[in-house]
Design an enzyme around this catalytic site. Structure first.
Site, PDB file in Angstrom:
ATOM      1  N   HIS A 159       3.049  -3.303   6.929  1.00  0.00           N
ATOM      2  CA  HIS A 159       1.993  -2.337   6.604  1.00  0.00           C
ATOM      3  C   HIS A 159       1.996  -1.170   7.583  1.00  0.00           C
ATOM      4  O   HIS A 159       2.698  -1.179   8.580  1.00  0.00           O
ATOM      5  CB  HIS A 159       0.617  -3.016   6.688  1.00  0.00           C
ATOM      6  CG  HIS A 159       0.300  -3.880   5.522  1.00  0.00           C
ATOM      7  ND1 HIS A 159      -0.628  -3.534   4.567  1.00  0.00           N
ATOM      8  CD2 HIS A 159       0.786  -5.085   5.145  1.00  0.00           C
ATOM      9  CE1 HIS A 159      -0.697  -4.492   3.664  1.00  0.00           C
ATOM     10  NE2 HIS A 159       0.152  -5.456   3.987  1.00  0.00           N
TER      11      HIS A 159
ATOM     12  N   GLU B 110       1.514  -4.307  11.355  1.00  0.00           N
ATOM     13  CA  GLU B 110       0.903  -2.989  11.209  1.00  0.00           C
ATOM     14  C   GLU B 110       1.617  -1.992  12.112  1.00  0.00           C
ATOM     15  O   GLU B 110       1.711  -2.206  13.311  1.00  0.00           O
ATOM     16  CB  GLU B 110      -0.581  -3.045  11.616  1.00  0.00           C
ATOM     17  CG  GLU B 110      -1.436  -4.006  10.789  1.00  0.00           C
ATOM     18  CD  GLU B 110      -1.909  -3.401   9.474  1.00  0.00           C
ATOM     19  OE1 GLU B 110      -1.535  -2.239   9.189  1.00  0.00           O
ATOM     20  OE2 GLU B 110      -2.647  -4.099   8.748  1.00  0.00           O
TER      21      GLU B 110
ATOM     22  N   GLU C 205       1.460   3.778   2.831  1.00  0.00           N
ATOM     23  CA  GLU C 205       1.984   3.308   4.109  1.00  0.00           C
ATOM     24  C   GLU C 205       3.506   3.412   4.153  1.00  0.00           C
ATOM     25  O   GLU C 205       4.231   2.419   4.229  1.00  0.00           O
ATOM     26  CB  GLU C 205       1.494   1.883   4.379  1.00  0.00           C
ATOM     27  CG  GLU C 205      -0.024   1.851   4.542  1.00  0.00           C
ATOM     28  CD  GLU C 205      -0.635   0.462   4.502  1.00  0.00           C
ATOM     29  OE1 GLU C 205      -1.874   0.378   4.585  1.00  0.00           O
ATOM     30  OE2 GLU C 205       0.092  -0.528   4.390  1.00  0.00           O
TER      31      GLU C 205
ATOM     32  N   HIS D 181       0.860  -1.188   0.000  1.00  0.00           N
ATOM     33  CA  HIS D 181       0.000   0.000   0.000  1.00  0.00           C
ATOM     34  C   HIS D 181       0.893   1.234   0.000  1.00  0.00           C
ATOM     35  O   HIS D 181       1.591   1.507   0.980  1.00  0.00           O
ATOM     36  CB  HIS D 181      -0.910  -0.014   1.231  1.00  0.00           C
ATOM     37  CG  HIS D 181      -1.895  -1.137   1.208  1.00  0.00           C
ATOM     38  ND1 HIS D 181      -2.233  -1.858   2.313  1.00  0.00           N
ATOM     39  CD2 HIS D 181      -2.604  -1.656   0.172  1.00  0.00           C
ATOM     40  CE1 HIS D 181      -3.120  -2.784   1.964  1.00  0.00           C
ATOM     41  NE2 HIS D 181      -3.362  -2.687   0.672  1.00  0.00           N
TER      42      HIS D 181
HETATM   43 ZN    ZN Z   1      -1.747  -1.805   4.326  1.00  0.00          ZN
END
Ligand code: ZN
Length: 1172
Positions: free
Chosen positions: A926, A1011, A832, A829
């Site tokens: 992420h 994350e 990010e 992504h």
């Molecule tokens: Zn992500």
């Protein structure tokens, strides 16, 4: 035991005992009409049954009184218990029986209505039940006959209000002129019957839960009527005795304006101006404070929708996709007239809304969870991936040579900057394949010279022949220098003026060469004069990498921070405190745009799509913006006021959504002036910007003075839903504003602002080259290769890191070839960027001379694909790749042409699987925009089944608990990590993500998503601090540390000698709060209509009997009204449930009543015991 005494009734005991004592309650006549059989019913059921059938006044009153006593003493649970036993129906039947008669007995009717209001308010199905009992129109008729009886009218109005929670009931009342009857009961300012007036307004508001009723109200002009009423009460209620009436009127307007027509009516009748003016006065008085918030919310909601100042909602960047027509027209979605702009109508019909205990998104079928799908491609396609395992075939000849450091050009263990992978047996997409092959070949054939030129001098250029992929060259810094006055003269000296936005296609080779040499002169001078000082960063290498980066618009300018490098500022940065009512203040300023157009400029000062050169002399006082560089994202800047700018972000390429990430340059500022910036087309419904997060800023001036830092900055930050809508189509999309205010330190500086610390594709390439140069090739096997090319033709690097064997002996080579594989990926992504900083920490640690790193290299082979979405990162998208797809939803069946990086990463994993080298750990890095801390998502069958409410017996189910090891270790050793935020659920909606596919299809037990917060931590030693790149990189290092827990080398993990800065017990271990609490101010205005609390209604109902002289009082004096003020205005917690007949109870009985309350609230008596 409890008891209370009244004139005509004595009873000691529980409800259960009532069965034996009802003769005391009922007179003979009442008892004879009883039908329920005591033996089969509880005491409550007997009471209810008697209530429905008893005709005599005294029995009925007694029962009502007992019920009210019981229900008043405890919590709502008692009322709900009564409802479950048919309490509402019994009351409704009694109401119909009593109210039907020609001259109803109000001695019964009034307490009955009161009790019905209290009970009905807590019965979600009361509307339907009332309709079935025929009580709806009956109540409306009672109201009609009693419009001059304040007390009776109020009782009817509360019941009508309660009935109207059902859409069909509200419509029924509307169809029978109920709205008109009630509207006429709302007078202009008066001091009389405030209770009844409030009840009228609340009943009127309750009826506005349906579209039909709102349409009626609008067509009859009641919206402007309500506004005038509000104005009248506001201007005449100078002593603030009727604040509750004013509040109710606002609430009523709120309810009405869920419908677009009502909003238009409010605006066209001057509602915004009225609310704005009245709110100004309300702000001056503490007792009117409670009116401010509803007024502001009402203004927000009714501000006319303003389309974004764009010609198209589609991204300014479009990219022709292979095999697809290259056209992305705006889709004007045909609008259902009724649905237009109204997100939330008829929402009150919540009778079906039963709370769910379990998550629908979780798989509850054991077989489906475990199901391992067939591979998405034939085995024959896998062998070419063998070249991505160079450590397996490498002969380590150099180990037999001397131990002297080798010349990098001949070293084979860490040779060229990117080895080539020729995946010749790819599926038959010939055009793509050919192109990829040719790319690969040419890069291969030039690899040594390229690496030389890049790493050594950067002055040589590859000729166009050498780089066939129409590589864009970057004439860096001319824009920076041309906007930065300190260097303007230098630039002029070296060459004539060149417009910064000029692309190279417009230049011929000579010019290019001149530009290039000039540019290098500038870079050299810049570096000479100021020196570069960022470890693991070399500006020239960055420049060299950037020349090969291919972007959709053909970027020709570098952003200074990426070129110059970033160093974490010293010290930690705290989360920004949120000032009280900041959102209100900002919304007020936004409303003033609508009312007060005098100071509004509304001038476009930057437009990404406008290629004509900007003439700064046009607007010498405006800020200047620029974003046409790698990872840049700003589509348009509009100067709204002198020091305020609206910013519109560019949607992801080839689509019209996913705006969040921003990165742009701003210049021509005046120092020490607060500038307000509003990013007006954000899409997420909430943001960490409401919880202490700040954007980041980089000042060129500061950097050249030796402080090359991205720093958290900005004041008055908040995030809220705004009144903008898309330029075309998708009218129901709502946008949110991120607003922040920045006071720049220097005049005429050049600054960069971003959502988060930028990390570009070119930065990655440069970084890998720096790392490659940094490792000791005799110890570290470091190999950069190309996994494949992206859609736009950028190479996707894959890095192998492991330890060189101690010798070429069979034993050492055997150990090397049997090391477990760890596969790490990141940045799928593009928005990010935190993921890239964590990855940077991982890479640097793994290449370091740290003994732990050495142990890890000796134990594992690391396969790292640091950037799965190069094109997205380059073109400043937030979520998607150029094909407008979220690449992390493609893993089930990735398309080789449209999602090449995912296709080949998966292919490589299949390959590892096929040779028996299934990774021990897979982790995809992420960033998380809504949570704090860093945490892992993993996969567990057991935990998913538990959470899904599956009936499968999980006790006998065997599952390796190893999936938790890393998270547990990280929780101990990594300050930013939070074990409590981790979860291991396999959601259906995530079934095509890397984590789930690698777990399910490749059988990797430890398959994770890591994350990292954009904001900071709410636990551990970093609590209250925003994370910087230092903390993110540390996280990347700690992740490596945690891998030690999977080796025999566990001791090293907890050895302070080996791993510094470990603060073993830095955790509080008691934080279960991973989601944010509700924001202090409403971000959304559509759902904010303040709910009427049951306790409010109760206290209103109770006070209807306050005065001593019964119900017939028809003219309260001013004195009476004054007595009542307190109760009208406040929610009155203390009297939340009192009695229906307080005036009937003697002094003596109050004592026993209090005694009873105490007993009830004591520990021994539960609701159930009393009632059943
Ligand atoms: Zn992500």
């Amino acid at each position: 035991m409890f008891g209370y005494r009244r004139n005509n009734f004595t009873w000691n005991g529980t409800l259960r005992e009532l069965e034996g004592s009802y003769p005391a309650i009922c007179t003979e006549r009442g008892r004879s009409s009883m039908t329920a059989s005591p033996s089969s019913s509880s005491g409550l059921e007997v009471l209810l049954s008697t209530l429905q059938n008893a005709g005599d006044v005294e029995s009925t009153l007694n029962i009502l009184n007992i019920l009210d006593e019981l229900l008043s003493a405890g919590t709502d649970r008692r009322i709900h218990y009564m409802i479950s036993k048919g309490g509402s129906e019994a009351l409704l039947t009694a109401l119909v029986n009593t109210g039907r008669s020609f001259s109803p007995n109000y001695t019964i009717l009034l307490p009955l209505l009161h009790l019905l209001a209290k009970v009905g308010h807590r019965d979600r199905r009361i509307g339907m039940k009332a309709e079935e009992a025929g009580a709806v129109l009956l109540t409306l008729n009672l109201l009609r006959h009693n419009v001059s009886h304040a007390r009776r009218a109020a009782a009817c109005l509360w019941v009508i209000q309660v009935f109207s929670t059902s859409v069909s009931t509200a419509n029924l009342i509307g169809e029978n002129q109920g709205l008109d009857v009630i509207y006429r009961l709302i007078p202009h300012y008066t001091t009389k019957h405030l209770h009844t007036i409030k009840a009228s307004i609340n009943a009127f508001a309750a009826l506005l839960c349906t579209r039909a009723n709102v349409c009626l109200v609008v067509s009859k002009g009641y919206i402007s009527g309500l506004l005038r009423l509000y104005e009248d009460w506001h201007s005449k209620d100078t002593e603030h005795v009727a604040v509750a009436i004013r509040h109710a009127l606002l609430r009523c307007l709120h309810k009405a304006t869920h419908c677009a027509a009502a909003r238009h009516a409010l605006v066209s009748h001057g509602g915004i101006r009225l609310l704005h003016q009245t709110t100004q006065t309300c702000l001056l008085s503490k007792s009117l404070e409670c009116l401010v918030e509803p007024s502001v919310q009402l203004m927000r909601k009714c501000l006319p929708k303003t389309p974004l100042l764009l010609t198209s909602d589609q991204s300014a960047y479009s990219f022709p996709l292979p095999g697809r027509p290259h056209a992305f027209p705006d889709i004007d979605i045909p609008l259902d007239e009724c649905n237009e702009e109204s997100d939330d109508e008829d929402v009150e019909d919540n009778q079906e809304a039963d709370s769910k205990d379990y998550d629908d998104d979780l798989e509850s079928d054991l077989n489906k969870i475990r199901l391992r799908p067939d591979p998405d491609r034939p085995k024959e396609l896998l062998p070419p991936y063998s070249c991505l395992c160079p450590e397996l075939s490498h002969d380590f000849k150099e180990l037999n040579l001397s131990s002297e450091p080798e010349d990098s050009s001949t070293s084979s263990s860490s040779s060229s900057d990117e080895d080539t992978v020729l995946l010749s047996s790819l599926p038959p997409h010939s055009s793509r394949r050919d192109r990829r092959k040719s790319t690969a070949r040419s890069e291969s054939s030039n690899s040594s010279s390229e690496s030389h030129s890049e790493t050594e001098t950067s002055t040589e250029r590859h000729t166009p022949d050498a780089v066939p992929l129409e590589a864009r060259d970057f004439h860096s810094h001319s824009s920076i220098l041309s906007t930065s006055p300190g260097f303007r003269s230098k630039v002029r000296e070296a060459r004539g003026e060149a417009s910064p936005g000029q692309t190279e296609e417009e230049q011929d080779d000579d010019e290019e060469a001149a530009e290039e040499s000039h540019c290098h002169t500038m870079i050299d001078r810049l570096l000479e004069r100021h020196g570069a000082c960022v470890p693991h960063h070399e500006p020239k290498m960055y420049h060299a990498a950037a020349t090969k980066t291919k972007s959709i618009p053909g970027f020709s300018i570098l952003a200074f921070p990426d070129f110059w490098g970033h160093l974490s500022p010293p010290g930690h940065e705290s989360m920004a405190p949120r000032r009280p009512n900041i959102q209100r203040k900002k919304v007020f300023e936004d409303v003033q745009r609508f009312l007060n157009t005098d100071d509004i400029i509304n001038q476009v000062v930057f437009d990404l799509e406008d290629s004509s050169p900007q003439d700064p002399s046009d607007r010498p006082d405006s800020l200047r913006f620029f974003s046409k560089f790698e990872s840049g994202n700003l589509r348009k800047a509009i100067q709204v006021r002198r020091y305020e700018y609206d910013l519109i972000l560019n949607a992801d390429a080839n689509c019209s959504q996913h705006t969040q990430w921003f990165y742009f340059e701003v210049s021509n500022m005046v120092a020490d002036v607060p500038y307000r910036f509003n990013v007006i087309n954000c899409e997420k419904s909430n943001s960490q910007f409401n919880y202490g997060m700040q954007p980041v800023l980089y000042s060129v001036r500061e950097a050249l003075e030796g402080r090359p830092h991205w720093v958290r900055t900005g004041a008055e930050i908040c995030y809220f839903r705004n009144h903008f809508c898309p330029a075309r189509g998708r009218r129901r999309t709502t946008f949110y504003t991120l607003t922040f205010t920045i006071t720049f330190k220097h005049n005429e500086d050049v600054c960069y602002l971003a959502y988060h610390y930028p990390y570009t594709y070119s930065a990655l390439k440069a970084h890998l080259n720096v790392l490659q140069k940094s490792v000791d090739p005799a110890k570290v096997f470091f190999r950069q290769q190309i996994l494949c090319c992206s859609l736009a033709g950028n190479s996707c690097p894959v890095v192998t890191i492991t330890a060189c064997p101690a010798s070429r002996g069979w034993k050492d080579l055997h150990q090397l070839r049997n090391r477990a594989c760890i596969v790490l990926t990141g940045r799928v992504h593009p928005g990010e960027s935190n993921a890239s900083w964590v990855m940077k920490g991982t890479l640097e640690f793994l290449c370091s001379s740290d003994p732990v790193a050495q142990s890890l290299r000796e134990a594992f082979v690391f396969k790292i694909i640091p950037m799965l979405n190069p094109d997205g990162v380059i073109n400043g998208t937030n979520r998607c790749d150029l094909n407008s797809e979220d690449l992390n939803r493609q893993w089930c069946k990735p398309d080789p042409v449209l999602s090449p990086t995912i296709y080949h990463t998966k292919g490589f994993l299949y390959y590892l699987n096929s040779i028996g080298r299934t990774p021990l750990v897979f982790c995809d890095y992420h960033g998380h925009s809504r949570k704090k801390n860093v945490f892992l998502y993993g996969c567990s069958v057991k935990e998913t089944l538990w959470q899904s409410g599956s009936t499968v017996d999980t006790v006998g189910l065997k599952e390796d608990p190893g999936y938790r090891t890393l998270a547990k270790t990280l929780d101990r050793i990594s300050p930013a990590f939070s074990f409590n935020s981790c979860n291991y659920l396999v959601e259906k909606s995530r079934s095509s993500t890397a984590r789930v596919v690698v777990w399910r299809e490749m059988g990797v037990l430890r398959s994770y998503t890591m994350e990292s917060t954009y904001n900071g931590c709410n636990q551990g030693i970093y609590k209250g601090l925003q994370t910087g790149t230092r903390e993110l990189q540390e996280m990347g290092m700690k992740f490596c540390h945690s891998l030690l827990s999977l080796t025999k080398d566990m001791k090293a993990l907890y050895s302070r000698k080996l791993i510094n800065h470990i603060n073993m017990d830095h955790k509080s271990h008691n934080c279960f709060e991973d989601d944010e609490p509700p924001c202090v101010e409403e971000i959304e205005y559509s759902i904010d209509c303040p709910m009427l609390k049951g306790t409010d209604l109760d206290s209103d109902v109770n006070s209807n009997m306050d005065s001593a002289d019964g119900e017939e009082e028809s003219d309260e004096g001013h004195k009476g009204a004054q007595q009542r003020r307190g109760s009208v205005g406040q929610s009155q917690q203390s009297s939340m449930k009192s009695r229906l007949f307080p005036h009937l109870i003697t002094e003596a009985s109050i004592e026993t009543l209090n005694e009873k309350r105490n007993t009830c609230n004591g520990v021994n008596i539960t609701d159930g015991q009393i009632l059943s």
